[in-house]
Design an enzyme around this catalytic site. Structure first.
Site, PDB file in Angstrom:
ATOM      1  N   ASP A 700       0.820  -1.200   0.000  1.00 46.10           N
ATOM      2  CA  ASP A 700       0.000   0.000   0.000  1.00 46.10           C
ATOM      3  C   ASP A 700       0.862   1.261   0.000  1.00 46.10           C
ATOM      4  OD1 ASP A 700      -2.738   1.229   0.418  1.00 46.10           O
ATOM      5  OD2 ASP A 700      -1.693   2.026   2.184  1.00 46.10           O
ATOM      6  N   GLU A 725       1.443  -0.194  -4.963  1.00 44.66           N
ATOM      7  CA  GLU A 725       0.460   0.823  -5.363  1.00 44.66           C
ATOM      8  C   GLU A 725       1.160   2.178  -5.441  1.00 44.66           C
ATOM      9  OE1 GLU A 725      -3.606   2.946  -3.696  1.00 44.66           O
ATOM     10  OE2 GLU A 725      -1.907   2.467  -2.406  1.00 44.66           O
ATOM     11  N   ASP A 808     -10.549   1.312  -4.091  1.00 44.71           N
ATOM     12  CA  ASP A 808     -10.462   2.771  -3.980  1.00 44.71           C
ATOM     13  C   ASP A 808     -11.176   3.464  -5.129  1.00 44.71           C
ATOM     14  OD1 ASP A 808      -8.971   3.105  -1.596  1.00 44.71           O
ATOM     15  OD2 ASP A 808      -7.148   2.526  -2.648  1.00 44.71           O
TER      16      ASP A 808
END
Length: 921
Positions: A700, A725, A808
């Protein structure tokens, strides 16, 4: 020696003449050598399109003795007919004619074709005043009988087969009547052969017949005063095409009014007649019949061959004394026109049959032999083999011997064989015995490894390598990666499979895992054939038992074809979704307990899927406040103090060093430059691997810390697959996305480089460009300035994890939602292209499930991988099309595109809203 299995038999058709005014001579294409293709082999010989086939005579033999068929009274111990098909190329004509009708206002366009097939005219019109290249449907009264509408832009009309005449060929044609005073400015069309799925175009574009002469032509206009020239089309179908047409003058248009009524042709319509040469592959069926008989008067065995193959056919043969099938040269006498080949085999030219149609041969063998081995040679580069092996004909009547080499069992007539390809001198002696295959398997493998190591040594130490440009170095390294992926693909394809009847599911999984190579392909980047499933959305935590729900769906997800599942963050978290972790060793979360987590990981392993853990390394929520009331003191097993927090985040008063990336202001950003932090995180990741069973990581917010730290963590935890990410904004001006997004994808690649290439990254660039391409109908964006895909997958495909939606961007968050209703166009793109595609959970269990299953199945079946090659065939305003590894062709967008059957025959695999995908047969 690469081989392929032959397809079911197709019968050739004879073309007969029907219309004298279209009479023309169709020519045979000269025979040419076999060229290897990944899915199909074409053997071309001479073929007359006007009359029944006649086979060429065999060259004269030194011994003119005739071959006599064995007496029917002899005992038959074996008989088999092997069916095969060969492809031949024939040439015909496409005719285009514009005639005046009954009066000055009525005209007629005729389109015809002299080749056999089931022909369709796919056509539309262009009206006066239209802008762009899109078609419109013609008026209903203009449509010939049998026409059907294709969506809202085209018409398909079958060509009518005309009556046969004395000329010997048939003509298919269609006539379109129209009023020249209408507002139609042009008729556009392409021809389609439904039998093969081939589309015939002009220079890869639509044919256009102008009905007014002020329009600008684009080199694809047919009509009066046009000259011809030979041109091999990009689609490989039209071999005799137009040269550029003469320029037309455009009449002045009233710019103030701008209406279609003000546009008038500047001179009357003129009739014309034109012919185009067109080539097509047709399928001709052949067979090889073999019979074995025992001579009643002697102990000899008689082997009789008969085939309708044309031309000179050479039988490359030998015998064997046991079922090991080791080639030997038998004792004489031998048939006429036989020679010894390298002391390993015999070559016999089969003799022409009395009627001239085919060849045959009779072989007399002594007793005591087990089998007759052979391959057929048609020319220096064309060999016929059986399922990739030498033909094996049993010479004893045991009944249990296979007619095929290896373990392939014949089942009587109609056994399909494969065409083997051997280049160069045509020496197939290497396939005869194990000794002739070269060194042993071990020494052969050692030799390959030694060569690779020598190459790497040369690269690392050689002066020439140091002087090469960065681009050249990257090109070499990518080629090595590609070769590794191809080698691993072969390894995967050769692994045995297990049926449920033979072994239990657990045993099958255990055996499959045991077959995996012990050598790592590339730490953190998998094998190249992964397909990722995101196993949650933004609301999944609300169930309180998400792990158990996934446990129940594991078999379904595996059956789709996914190889990896990405699970949500497992740690205790301030936020219920898991992205504000607190105690990293506390794995009781809103998704379930630690035991439920272990069970679901185990279950996915049982169904053959890897599991990614979503780990948050950039930030961590504190347990306690410092003396100033700031939350920056951590508890639990990793009880760090404020030295673990970066110093340049004003919200959390850390005493560490400055941050190596961007700040995440909602929680303390961890200082990865601290040795104790890195040590503890490595130990934690190893614990997750060993105790929980994770196979890799989804990282992340990796923008928050240097990629070099990621390299350190991955080397310590040794994941199978990792993806980071790295999400930042693309480049826009005045609200419109820039065409050039090189700077954006370079930032992602810079992060991957910092990890030493040990991790991939989500291809945010590709997602953003897909948004604009699909939303604004700007499909030209999907090709960069160098004709490559414009995202990370265009520069470093093996590290690009492509996606269209996640928790997201979509779900209930919807931060950057993919254009609604166009999701399947996005999946048609990422599931056919290189990179590692990721599919969002919400889309799997939706109306898209069937289409996604089909695309995933196609990707797995055709072995498309993260390093596959992309050839962009079209990138225009309303359509994008690409060919991947010459195995899959796809198009997205409302515009027109169809692949042509050049080196491959294409079959439509799936079609949906504004997308199509074809596979090579």
């Amino acid at each position: 020696m690469p081989t392929i299995a032959l397809e079911p038999l197709l019968h050739r058709k004879i073309i007969r003449q029907t219309n004298p005014r279209f009479q023309t001579e169709l020519r045979k294409i000269k025979p040419f050598s076999l060229s290897y293709r990944s899915n199909q082999l074409n053997v071309c010989g001479s073929f007359s399109i006007f009359k029944p086939r006649k086979f060429l005579a065999v060259s004269a033999c030194s011994n003119s003795s005739t071959v006599t068929r064995p007496s029917e009274s002899t005992e038959i111990i074996y008989s088999e007919t092997f069916q095969l098909k060969l492809r031949e190329t024939v040439e015909g004509k496409i005719f285009i004619r514009l005639d005046k009708g009954k009066n000055e206002d009525n005209w007629q366009l005729t389109v015809g074709c002299s080749l056999p097939g089931k022909w369709l005219l796919h056509w539309g019109v262009h009206y006066l005043g239209d802008v762009g290249s899109e078609w419109d449907q013609p008026p209903i009264k203009m449509r010939p009988p049998g026409s059907i509408a294709i969506k809202d832009y085209a018409i398909e009309t079958p060509l009518k087969k005309m009556d046969a005449t004395e000329g010997g060929y048939c003509l298919h044609e269609v006539k379109i009547d129209f009023d020249c005073n209408s507002k139609i400015a042009a008729i556009n069309f392409v021809l389609k052969d439904e039998e093969t799925g081939s589309w015939y175009q002009h220079r890869g574009r639509d044919f256009k017949v102008l009905l007014v002469d002020y329009l600008c032509d684009g080199g694809n206009v047919v009509g009066a005063k046009k000259s011809f020239g030979l041109w091999q089309g990009a689609l490989g179908q039209l071999s005799n095409m137009f040269l550029k047409t003469e320029a037309h003058q455009r009449t002045s248009i009233d710019n103030k009014k701008g209406s279609a009524e003000t546009i008038q042709p500047n001179k009357p319509l003129e009739g014309f007649y034109e012919e185009l040469s067109v080539v097509k592959e047709i399928v001709v069926d052949n067979s090889i019949s073999v019979s074995v008989r025992k001579c009643p008067e002697t102990t000899n065995t008689l082997v009789y061959f008969e085939t309708d193959l044309p031309g000179d056919v050479v039988l490359h043969w030998g015998v064997c004394r046991d079922n090991n099938k080791q080639w030997e040269i038998p004792e004489g006498p031998y048939p006429p026109d036989t020679e010894v080949f390298k002391s390993k085999a015999l070559r016999t030219r089969l003799q022409t049959k009395e009627n001239g149609c085919g060849v045959r041969g009779l072989f007399t063998l002594n007793g005591g032999l087990e089998g007759f081995l052979f391959v057929l040679k048609l020319n220096d580069n064309t060999w016929l083999k059986c399922m990739g092996n030498d033909f094996f004909i049993p010479l004893v009547s045991s009944g249990g011997l296979s007619a095929l080499s290896g373990e392939h069992q014949c089942e009587g007539k109609g056994t399909m064989i494969s065409l083997g390809f051997n280049s160069g001198s045509g020496d197939v002696g290497e396939t005869m015995t194990k000794d002739n295959q070269g060194a042993s398997h071990t020494s052969h493998t050692d030799g390959i490894i030694k060569d690779i190591r020598n190459l790497v040594t040369d690269i690392s130490s050689g002066k020439t390598w140091k002087t090469k440009s960065k681009a050249a170095q990257e090109s070499i390294l990518r080629e090595i990666e590609k070769l590794a992926a191809e080698a691993y693909s072969i390894f995967r394809g050769s692994s045995p499979t297990f049926s449920q009847e033979a072994v239990s599911e657990a045993e099958a999984i255990s055996e499959t895992q045991a077959m995996k190579p012990t050598v790592k392909i590339s730490t953190g980047t998998g094998s190249g054939f992964e397909i990722l499933c995101q196993g949650f959305n933004w609301e999944s935590h609300k169930s309180g038992r998400w792990y158990m729900e996934l446990h129940e769906k594991a078999r379904d997800l595996s059956s789709v074809g996914f190889t990896i599942i990405w699970l949500p963050p497992p740690t205790e978290s301030v936020s219920p979704e898991g992205y504000m972790p607190k105690d990293l060793y506390n794995l009781n979360s809103r998704y379930g307990t630690v035991d439920e987590l272990k069970n679901v990981v185990k279950r996915f392993h049982e169904v053959g899927m890897k599991v990614l853990g979503d780990v948050v390394l950039n930030h961590r929520c504190a347990h306690y406040q410092n003396q100033n009331g700031v939350w920056n003191i951590f508890g639990g097993r990793l009880n760090w103090d404020d030295r673990a927090v970066v110093a340049d985040d004003p919200h959390f008063q850390g005493r560490g060093n400055k941050s190596s990336g961007d700040s995440f202001h909602a929680a303390p950003n961890i200082d990865h430059s601290q040795e104790f932090v890195r040590r503890d995180l490595k130990e934690w990741l190893r614990w997750l691997r060993d105790d929980i069973g994770y196979d890799g990581w989804r990282l992340d917010f990796v923008r928050g810390f240097w990629g070099g730290y990621v390299k350190d963590y991955l080397e310590a935890s040794e994941p199978y697959f990792t993806v980071g990410e790295y999400w930042d904004s693309l480049s826009y001006k005045y609200g419109e996305m820039d065409y050039n997004q090189d700077a954006h994808r370079q930032r992602i690649i810079d992060w991957i480089n910092a990890t030493g290439g040990t991790a991939g990254a989500f291809d945010v660039t590709t997602k953003g460009i897909l948004h604009s391409a699909l939303e604004r109908r700007e499909y030209w964006r999907l090709s960069d300035g160098k004709g490559k895909p414009p995202g990370v997958l265009g520069w470093w495909p093996s590290r690009a994890v492509t996606f269209i939606e996640n928790h997201d961007t979509g779900s209930t968050q919807g931060h950057w939602r993919f254009p609604r209703g166009k999701e399947m166009q996005g999946y048609a793109y990422i599931l056919t292209h290189p990179g590692t595609p990721a599919v969002f959970y919400d889309h799997i269990f939706s109306n898209y499930q069937s289409e996604i299953r089909t695309l995933v199945s196609l990707r797995n079946r055709k072995k498309i991988h993260c390093r596959s090659n992309v050839k962009i065939a079209k990138a225009e305003r309303d359509v994008y099309a690409a060919i991947i590894d010459d195995k899959v062709t796809m198009k997205i967008g409302p515009g027109y595109y169809e692949p042509t059957n050049g080196s491959h025959q294409w079959s439509l695999a799936i079609e949906g809203r504004d997308y199509k995908v074809w596979e090579a047969l």
